[in-house]
Design an enzyme around this catalytic site. Structure first.
Site, PDB file in Angstrom:
ATOM      1  CG  HIS A 172      33.990 -17.056  11.032  1.00  0.00           C
ATOM      2  ND1 HIS A 172      34.885 -16.156  10.698  1.00  0.00           N
ATOM      3  CD2 HIS A 172      34.065 -16.927  12.464  1.00  0.00           C
ATOM      4  CE1 HIS A 172      35.549 -15.582  11.668  1.00  0.00           C
ATOM      5  NE2 HIS A 172      34.834 -16.030  12.857  1.00  0.00           N
ATOM      6  CD  GLU A 275      32.251 -13.723  11.872  1.00  0.00           C
ATOM      7  OE1 GLU A 275      33.297 -13.290  11.946  1.00  0.00           O
ATOM      8  OE2 GLU A 275      31.847 -14.715  12.683  1.00  0.00           O
TER       9      GLU A 275
END
Ligand code: TA6
Length: 303
Positions: A172, A275
């Site tokens: 992420h 991400e």
């Protein structure tokens, strides 16, 4: 949280002038890397990389000035490891969003100076009764990081159980940008995406992604490199990946950033999450005894 013995860690895994372990903010263990190519830092909790800057470059990975550090707390910025699910848990709302990997202890398994002067770190998640209660499968999670003029991260899940395991995951990553309003993200044109700020409507991306409001999209079947063109910092960040079919683009913008409280004053202007993930339709299934690799390589190019 058990007390970390930093002198033992430095004795076993430290590399003089290159890799050092110490207590960082919130009492969390941190490993600092400095070599001829770059500097980096990783919080042991969550296997959470919080800094990477090639020499002669501003940081490429963004960390909020208002990030909170402490046992069991998620850190705003860096590269949170979302595992073994992405987003809210599908069946139990009491379980943490993005899984538990990013807020529990990890351990170092190896450190190494590579022949080209880059530094390689390996860490792995430590399972516990708590993790097994949330995730009743025998799986192992390792992260191998190579710090050099590029940043490579290799997230390896091994299914040591005798059953099929469905896995959602993401690196992420928060990237630092000069002004999020001026960037363009290439590489997602033609991809279908789930628009989480428009009732999860499914749409198709046309051309580069630009940002002038809250954005939260899961691009599906996206495997090409993504490029973040940043005219203010006069650089292009290239995101290459493998073992990942989803790309998530997120910026909370003004109101959501204010509600979240840990992005710092106008922090949203200097970050964008791109991400590398397997989420929604792209959740992967691991057969018993197999492993899955999700890897990324970040590079900075001129613009
Ligand atoms: O990846 C985008 C997202 O799922 C957003 O919806 C937002 O929740 C973001 O992750 C941050 O989540 P966190 O749990 O770290 O606050």
């Amino acid at each position: 949280m058990s007390k970390i013995d930093y002198s033992l860690l430095n004795e076993r895994f430290g590399l003089r002038g290159e890799v050092a372990f110490k207590e960082g903010a919130g009492g969390l263990g941190v490993v600092e890397v400095s070599n001829s190519h770059a500097t980096a830092a990783l919080v042991l909790q969550g296997g959470h990389l919080i800094h990477w800057a090639p020499r002669s470059q501003p940081p490429v990975i963004w960390l909020s000035r208002a990030a909170k550090f402490g046992p069991g707390k998620s850190i705003r910025g860096g590269v949170p490891v979302c595992w073994p699910w992405f987003g809210p848990h599908s069946g139990d709302a009491s379980l943490p969003a993005h899984g538990f990997a990013r807020t529990i202890p990890w351990e170092v398994t190896a450190t190494q100076t590579l022949p080209n002067g880059a530094t390689r770190l390996s860490v792995h998640l430590v399972s516990s009764d708590a993790t097994r209660a949330a995730w009743p499968y025998s799986t192992e999670l390792m992260l191998h990081i190579t710090v050099g003029t590029t940043l490579e991260m290799d997230l390896v899940t091994r299914n040591a159980s005798n059953e099929m395991v469905a896995l959602g995951q993401a690196l992420h990553t928060y990237f630092e940008v000069g002004d999020v309003r001026r960037i363009k993200i290439h590489g997602l044109g033609g991809c279908e995406y789930i628009d989480k700020v428009d009732g999860c409507a499914r749409k198709v991306q046309s051309g580069p992604v630009t940002i002038a409001a809250e954005i939260d999209r899961i691009y599906l079947g996206s495997t090409a490199d993504c490029l973040i063109d940043d005219p203010q910092l006069r650089r292009r960040i290239r995101i290459a990946k493998g073992g990942s079919r989803s790309t998530v683009v997120w910026n909370p913008w003004i109101e959501k950033a204010a509600r979240m409280g840990d992005l710092g004053e106008n922090g949203y202007l200097n970050m964008v999450c791109v991400e590398s993930a397997n989420a929604a339709d792209d959740v992967v299934t691991l057969a018993p005894g197999t492993e899955h690799r999700l890897w990324v390589r970040y590079a900075v190019e001129g613009l």
